[in-house]
Design an enzyme around this catalytic site. Structure first.
Site, PDB file in Angstrom:
ATOM      1  N   ASP A 146       0.838  -1.188   0.000  1.00  0.00           N
ATOM      2  CA  ASP A 146       0.000   0.000   0.000  1.00  0.00           C
ATOM      3  C   ASP A 146       0.882   1.250   0.000  1.00  0.00           C
ATOM      4  OD1 ASP A 146      -2.721   1.272   0.484  1.00  0.00           O
ATOM      5  OD2 ASP A 146      -1.621   1.994   2.237  1.00  0.00           O
ATOM      6  N   GLU A 182       1.817  -0.473  -5.071  1.00  0.00           N
ATOM      7  CA  GLU A 182       0.894   0.602  -5.405  1.00  0.00           C
ATOM      8  C   GLU A 182       1.800   1.814  -5.597  1.00  0.00           C
ATOM      9  OE1 GLU A 182      -3.277   2.518  -3.814  1.00  0.00           O
ATOM     10  OE2 GLU A 182      -1.715   2.129  -2.335  1.00  0.00           O
TER      11      GLU A 182
END
Length: 501
Positions: A146, A182
């Site tokens: 993330d 990401e």
């Protein structure tokens, strides 16, 4: 389907602001314990059982032929900002674990109140130890990081050769697992799509935006072609491959596939943040009515557009990612940030009578085709020329008039129809013994215009058999002559197999 990517399973907490609203952090992006499976996920509720149960889950998924990829949140912790409680790292090492401005305030590039400083030895060691634990003890197969750009920061800039990425690349346990970034954080300089080093893969939001724009009648054909062919403009220059691109149309964060075709704007009132949360850049289209409707024509068009989006994803080169429930038409009633909705809005109801069985069947057929045919999941970038002298091109872009797309065609703002021919005789992937792999050849036509469009098929030896079409209600075989014409209904996709005779 070859892998399951799980939303965060590290033990997490709910922010006080969310709790005060009577809600919970349902997605789990508020990690606190980097070595512990989230205790409430244990089915027994007994102390310590979550570890045993997690291991058994991984074992069962492996037995079913599925890899397990964890979405991990190391870029911030659940202690929020200065107003939040001191639950862990802030209590014994605030300066050693978090980024700070010169005035002592938190440097927040995550939007969550703090940013972990992965250049600090203690923080970096903690992250690496945690990753190794989940690989060696819990036997997971990889990680999706993330806001990975936040972890790659060194000072004010993103350093893709800095401590975090270098340490993972040199680690004997971690360098061989699947690593998915990401590739952005909440800042402009944090946007690093196409820049992470090999062997990292990336969530490719350029694919998402191009595909969404095309099917709502916007965007450039030239950009769409890059995405359909594996995004070599992003990944070929540094030795990566088409599978470096994780293609997606939807993710947990944003509209579901059904909502993408049912809403022009977000409807997040249930989050109790005055509809201020969640992105406004959805590139969605409600097809004439905002939200659910009984209008049969609108619903039919929404189903077709959802099928177009799903088919585009699964016929594109790269690694497709599907959000659970999208294949059956799950809705969040227009909420594009349902992180705090632990209720029917977010759950997948497998007995739901409101599901879209046609979309489910289409998805299964496409996945089966992709699994059975190498030409639909190639491991090398296309070069637009024959693999052997005198043979066919590996990829040919087709104009509706039957010819190849020329230079001016790529910049035609009125062109809403794109075709391409994938040659099964020009696959550069070799078999397990080094043998040459050959396959069927396929033609794909994508028509985003509202009106019907007539296209001319390539003049190849043999003919064509329709494999599937998003505008058809039955599966009866349809054949077409080489060099003949086909009428594409408005907003439809057609997949044809080349039949040699």
């Amino acid at each position: 389907v070859t892998a399951v990517e799980l939303l965060p399973v590290h033990h997490f907490v709910t922010e006080q602001k969310v709790a005060n609203n009577g809600l919970t952090n349902y997605w789990g992006y508020n990690s606190l314990g980097f070595f512990a499976p989230h205790a409430p996920y244990s089915s027994s509720g007994s102390r310590g059982e979550q570890v045993r149960e997690f291991k058994q889950m991984v074992k069962d998924l492996h037995a079913a032929g599925l890899e397990v990829i964890l979405d991990v949140v190391y870029n911030h912790t659940g202690e929020v900002g200065t107003e939040g409680p001191s639950l862990l790292f802030r209590g014994y090492g605030d300066l050693a674990y978090y980024r700070h401005h010169p005035d002592g305030t938190y440097a927040d590039v995550t939007g969550c109140g703090n940013t972990v400083d992965a250049t600090q030895p203690q923080a970096l060691q903690l992250i690496l130890d945690s990753l190794r634990y989940w690989v060696t003890e819990m036997h997971v197969d990889g990680f999706r990081f993330d806001l990975a750009s936040a972890l790659a920061r060194d000072g004010e800039s993103v350093d893709l050769h800095g401590p975090f990425l270098s340490a993972i690349g040199q680690d004997p346990v971690l360098r061989d697992v699947k690593l998915v970034a990401e590739p952005w954080d909440l800042t402009a300089e944090g946007y690093q799509v196409g820049s992470f080093p090999a062997p990292w893969c990336e969530w490719n939001d350029k694919f998402r935006d191009s595909v969404r724009d095309f099917w709502r009648g916007q965007g450039a054909i030239s950009d769409l072609a890059w995405r359909l062919a594996g995004s070599s403009d992003l990944y070929a220059d540094d030795g990566r491959h088409p599978f470096s691109s994780v293609n997606f149309v939807t993710a947990h964060d944003g509209f579901t596939l059904r909502d993408l075709t049912s809403y022009d704007r977000k409807h997040n009132e249930a989050n109790r943040e005055d509809d201020q949360d969640g992105t406004d850049d959805n590139r969605s289209w409600n097809h004439g009515v905002e939200g659910e409707t009984d209008d049969p024509e609108v619903n039919a068009l929404r189903r077709r557009q959802s099928a177009n989006l799903m088919a585009t994803l699964l016929l594109s080169t790269g690694v497709p990612m599907i959000v659970a429930g999208d294949e059956r038409g799950r809705t969040q009633r227009g909420n594009n940030n349902a992180y705090c909705q632990d209720n029917e809005m977010s759950w997948v109801d497998w007995s739901d009578d409101d599901s879209w069985p046609e979309l489910h069947n289409l998805t299964r057929r496409l996945l089966r085709l992709r699994a059975e045919h190498h030409v639909l999941r190639q491991r090398h970038f296309f070069v637009g020329r024959p693999a052997v002298e005198g043979g066919p091109k590996d990829l040919t872009w087709l104009h509706p008039d039957g010819g190849e797309l020329a230079g001016a065609d790529w910049h035609d703002p009125e062109l809403r129809t794109l075709g391409f021919l994938l040659s099964g005789d020009a696959i550069r992937t070799r078999g397990p013994r080094g043998e040459v792999i050959s396959d069927h050849s396929y033609v794909v036509w994508m028509h985003a215009g509202a009106d019907d469009c007539e296209v001319r098929l390539p003049d190849l030896p043999g003919g064509f058999v329709e494999v599937l079409g998003t505008a058809r209600d039955d599966d009866s075989p349809v054949t077409y002559d080489a060099g003949g014409t086909v009428k594409l209904p408005g907003r439809s996709l057609l997949l044809l197999r080349v039949e040699t005779r």
